[in-house]
Design a protein around this motif. Structure first.
Motif: not given
Ligand SMILES: NC(=O)c1ccc[n+]([C@@H]2O[C@H](COP(=O)([O-])OP(=O)(O)OC[C@H]3O[C@@H](n4cnc5c(N)ncnc54)[C@H](OP(=O)(O)O)[C@@H]3O)[C@@H](O)[C@H]2O)c1
Length: 219
Positions: A32, A80-81, A137, A13, A72-75, A98, A10, A8, A37, A140-142
């Motif tokens: 990805s 699935a990941a 991490f 984060e 680095t995908v949503k919880f 993360v 792309t 994940g 992508r 850590m803000p993305a």
């Molecule tokens: N944003 C922040 O500041 C921050 C800070 C600390 C921790 N986090 C954590 O970091 C993680 C990622 O956050 P994010 O904001 O970067 O998320 P995001 O942009 O929504 O998604 C990350 C990637 O997940 C993949 N994805 C989506 N659905 C999926 C599925 N069903 N199976 C497998 N992969 C899938 C997508 O990649 P593809 O579509 O290319 O496969 C997408 O680019 C989260 O758990 C969040 O809690 C975020």
């Protein structure tokens, strides 16, 4: 230097972490569900870096490439990941979680406690035998990570039940300038750290900022 891959990679984060680690000289592959992508994202990240340092591949190939794999995908997408790469998650690899399980109620972030007590403990139970999980991490803000001109100037909590695995992630954190790794002990400390991120999200909202993060004084 240890190879790092992203399941994940792309997302926002993944982008920030991949940029910081590649800029520190770490070989990085972002994964990805779609190779196209991943390739497009890697091209954009490399343009931000000014050098072709990051490769874009499938999630599974990113796991095969790496010794340290970031999830680095949503919880909600973690199960699935992990399933999509399970056969490549073999002993010798280490997973860095993360994820923050959070939902929003009336515009306010609320911690959504998973079975097991934290996202990290939930996921550790679901990894193949011999693959340790380290939580880091999480606070850590993305956006800040992705701005390579910004100094991070904060601490990065690292917790996990294997001291050896924690040490490998601490060594990785140490490569990122202006970031201090803090050994936070056993994986159950993720219950606290994940909730700290919910606090940071709330603080960002109330102060109209996006860089709230943590430094521990006194140690
Ligand atoms: N944003 C922040 O500041 C921050 C800070 C600390 C921790 N986090 C954590 O970091 C993680 C990622 O956050 P994010 O904001 O970067 O998320 P995001 O942009 O929504 O998604 C990350 C990637 O997940 C993949 N994805 C989506 N659905 C999926 C599925 N069903 N199976 C497998 N992969 C899938 C997508 O990649 P593809 O579509 O290319 O496969 C997408 O680019 C989260 O758990 C969040 O809690 C975020």
């Amino acid at each position: 230097m240890v190879n790092v891959g992203f399941i994940g990679g792309t997302g926002v984060e993944g982008r920030g972490l991949a940029l910081r680690l590649a800029a520190a000289g770490v070989p990085v592959a972002i994964g990805s569900r779609s190779e196209a992508r991943a390739a497009a994202a890697a091209a954009e990240y490399n343009s931000a870096l000014g050098q072709p340092l990051i490769r874009g591949v499938s999630n599974r190939e990113a796991v095969v490439f790496a010794e340290i794999v970031f999830l680095t995908v949503k919880f909600e997408q973690t199960t699935a990941a992990i399933e999509s790469c399970r056969d490549a998650l073999v002993p010798g690899k280490l997973l860095v979680d993360v994820t923050i399980p959070v939902r929003f109620e009336h515009g306010h972030p609320v911690y959504a406690e998973p079975a097991g007590g934290s996202a990290a403990e939930f996921l550790a139970e679901r990894l193949p035998p011999g693959v340790p999980l380290v939580a880091s991490f999480k606070t850590m803000p993305a956006k800040l990570l992705a701005d390579l001109h910004s100094e991070l100037q904060c601490d990065e909590f690292v917790c996990g039940d294997s001291q050896e695995a924690r040490g490998r992630v601490i060594d990785l954190v140490r490569l990122i300038p202006t970031l201090r790794p803090v050994d936070a002990g056993a994986l159950k400390m993720a219950r606290v750290i994940e909730r700290m991120t919910v606090l940071a999200i709330q603080l960002n909202r109330s102060h109209k900022r996006d860089g709230a993060r943590f430094t521990v004084v006194g140690i």
